[in-house]
Design a protein around this motif. Structure first.
Motif, PDB file in Angstrom:
ATOM      1  N   THR A 298      -9.366  26.573   5.103  1.00 41.09           N
ATOM      2  CA  THR A 298      -9.505  25.157   4.774  1.00 41.09           C
ATOM      3  C   THR A 298      -9.002  24.314   5.940  1.00 41.09           C
ATOM      4  N   ASN A 299      -9.834  23.401   6.417  1.00 39.61           N
ATOM      5  CA  ASN A 299      -9.502  22.601   7.593  1.00 39.61           C
ATOM      6  C   ASN A 299      -9.830  21.129   7.341  1.00 39.61           C
ATOM      7  N   GLY A 300      -9.533  20.297   8.304  1.00 38.38           N
ATOM      8  CA  GLY A 300      -9.733  18.864   8.136  1.00 38.38           C
ATOM      9  C   GLY A 300     -11.008  18.318   8.740  1.00 38.38           C
ATOM     10  N   ARG A 301     -11.889  19.180   9.215  1.00 34.56           N
ATOM     11  CA  ARG A 301     -13.129  18.711   9.842  1.00 34.56           C
ATOM     12  C   ARG A 301     -14.062  18.095   8.799  1.00 34.56           C
ATOM     13  N   GLU A 302     -14.842  17.124   9.231  1.00 36.00           N
ATOM     14  CA  GLU A 302     -15.750  16.418   8.324  1.00 36.00           C
ATOM     15  C   GLU A 302     -16.847  17.355   7.810  1.00 36.00           C
ATOM     16  N   PRO A 303     -17.057  17.435   6.510  1.00 33.38           N
ATOM     17  CA  PRO A 303     -18.088  18.324   5.964  1.00 33.38           C
ATOM     18  C   PRO A 303     -19.469  18.102   6.570  1.00 33.38           C
ATOM     19  N   GLU A 304     -19.790  16.857   6.912  1.00 32.65           N
ATOM     20  CA  GLU A 304     -21.109  16.573   7.481  1.00 32.65           C
ATOM     21  C   GLU A 304     -21.355  17.309   8.794  1.00 32.65           C
ATOM     22  N   THR A 305     -20.306  17.771   9.449  1.00 31.42           N
ATOM     23  CA  THR A 305     -20.485  18.507  10.702  1.00 31.42           C
ATOM     24  C   THR A 305     -20.898  19.948  10.457  1.00 31.42           C
ATOM     25  N   ASN A 306     -20.571  20.491   9.270  1.00 34.15           N
ATOM     26  CA  ASN A 306     -20.947  21.859   8.930  1.00 34.15           C
ATOM     27  C   ASN A 306     -20.648  22.076   7.456  1.00 34.15           C
ATOM     28  N   MET A 307     -21.679  22.071   6.619  1.00 36.76           N
ATOM     29  CA  MET A 307     -21.493  22.102   5.172  1.00 36.76           C
ATOM     30  C   MET A 307     -21.153  23.488   4.620  1.00 36.76           C
ATOM     31  N   VAL A 308     -20.927  24.458   5.506  1.00 35.51           N
ATOM     32  CA  VAL A 308     -20.447  25.772   5.080  1.00 35.51           C
ATOM     33  C   VAL A 308     -18.976  25.966   5.450  1.00 35.51           C
ATOM     34  N   TRP A 309     -18.583  25.452   6.622  1.00 39.03           N
ATOM     35  CA  TRP A 309     -17.255  25.776   7.152  1.00 39.03           C
ATOM     36  C   TRP A 309     -16.332  24.578   7.360  1.00 39.03           C
ATOM     37  N   SER A 310     -16.832  23.353   7.351  1.00 36.46           N
ATOM     38  CA  SER A 310     -15.981  22.175   7.589  1.00 36.46           C
ATOM     39  C   SER A 310     -15.579  21.580   6.249  1.00 36.46           C
TER      40      SER A 310
END
Length: 348
Positions: A298-310
């Protein structure tokens, strides 16, 4: 007794009391120091590992090594090694996820083989994230990592629990050793207890149904990863649950053609356009090594950048104290671990 004698007597008595008190304090401090238990006291096999902590620090000498925020021991009647990692910390160069994780020093190939065991319980996973993102609320507790080629991962063992669910899922992923450009890589996920990784929510805070046969936080389970003559044999055990076994060939791919790509992958990865195929000989001849601990997915990257891993989780600008206080971390306890050569499976 005259006044002078009484003063002298009281002075001597005071000195004796102070001296005894100081000795008692010193003895207590020495006893406390002698009772310190390091991870290397609980798991002697740590001499075969190095470690990367959630603050980016690393060490290859784990004898009497600990860090009170990330890697230490606990005792609840049994002795455990604790691995803790925030959602937002210092990551390795090729990952966006924080880990407190052992890395095996020795290298081996699928042909020569290796074996990893672990008995553990997951105590906490992040309580923030995006339910539509498959990696949210999960932690990897064991893996095989390739040291050659694309440096992909033929095995990752996960625990994942959605907020509000009593039980979480244990599943394992196989990442293809991509033919050509590695940008098309993907993980195929297989359920052990509960769901596989592809079961996701319909909105950021809309969760799927809870697994009926899942594993609770604090519930113990074990795994054995045995690679022997190119075959990977997996065994999962937990009291009160069905023992599960799996076999995977690491020398011959199931995913050589586009038509071989499973529907799970077409559905889950369509949003990020990953539909690669795998080398016919999969991970043949590539150096491998085990990892074990708490690899926070689990990380803080925006989901829109990668809807599997962000996963879009709360990281409090990397403030570890705030993350630990607000549930933005993962914590895994191991009481047993071993690593060594692969062995012929019992059914052969």
């Amino acid at each position: 007794m005259n006044i002078l004698m009484r003063v002298f007597f009281l002075s001597v008595l005071s000195i004796a009391v102070i001296s005894c008190g100081a000795e008692a304090t010193k003895d207590a401090e020495n006893a406390s120091e002698s009772e310190t238990r390091y991870p290397s006291d609980v798991m002697p096999s740590v001499d075969q590992w190095g470690i990367l902590l959630g603050n980016g620090e690393s060490s290859r000498d784990l004898k009497d090594f600990e860090h009170k925020d990330y890697f230490y021991t606990a005792n609840d009647g049994a002795e455990w090694v604790v691995y803790k990692a925030p959602n937002g910390g210092i990551t390795s160069p090729n990952s966006h996820n924080t880990r407190t994780e052992l890395g095996q020093k020795e290298r081996w190939t699928p042909e020569t083989g290796g074996k990893l065991t672990g008995t553990l319980k997951v105590m906490h996973v992040s309580t923030s994230g995006d339910a539509r993102v498959a990696a949210s609320y999960s932690v990897v507790v064991g893996q095989i990592h390739s040291g050659d080629g694309h440096e992909n991962e033929p095995l990752k063992i996960y625990y994942k629990k959605f907020p509000g669910h009593t039980k979480g899922a244990v599943f394992w992923n196989y990442e293809i050793n991509t033919e050509g450009d590695n940008s098309g890589r993907w993980d195929f996920s297989t359920a052990v207890w509960g769901h596989d990784m592809s079961v996701i929510g319909t909105a950021p805070d809309a969760y799927p149904a809870a697994p009926e046969d899942g594993i609770e936080l604090g519930e113990e389970f074990s795994y054995e990863v045995n690679v022997y003559e190119g075959m990977m044999y997996l065994t999962f055990k937990s009291e009160g649950h069905e023992t599960k076994t799996f076999t995977k060939n690491l020398l011959a791919s199931e995913y050589v053609n586009k038509s071989d790509i499973p529907q799970q992958i077409l559905t889950l990865y369509s949003v990020i356009g990953r539909d690669g195929t795998e080398k016919e000989n999969a991970y043949e001849g590539e150096a491998q090594f085990f990892k074990q601990g708490a690899y926070n997915q689990t990380n803080g990257r925006e989901p829109e950048t990668n809807m599997v891993w962000s996963t879009g989780a709360a990281t409090f600008d990397g403030d570890v104290e705030q993350q630990y206080a607000n549930g933005s971390y993962t914590e895994v306890w191991f009481r047993e671990s071993s690593v060594g050569p692969g062995t012929a499976p019992s059914h052969q």
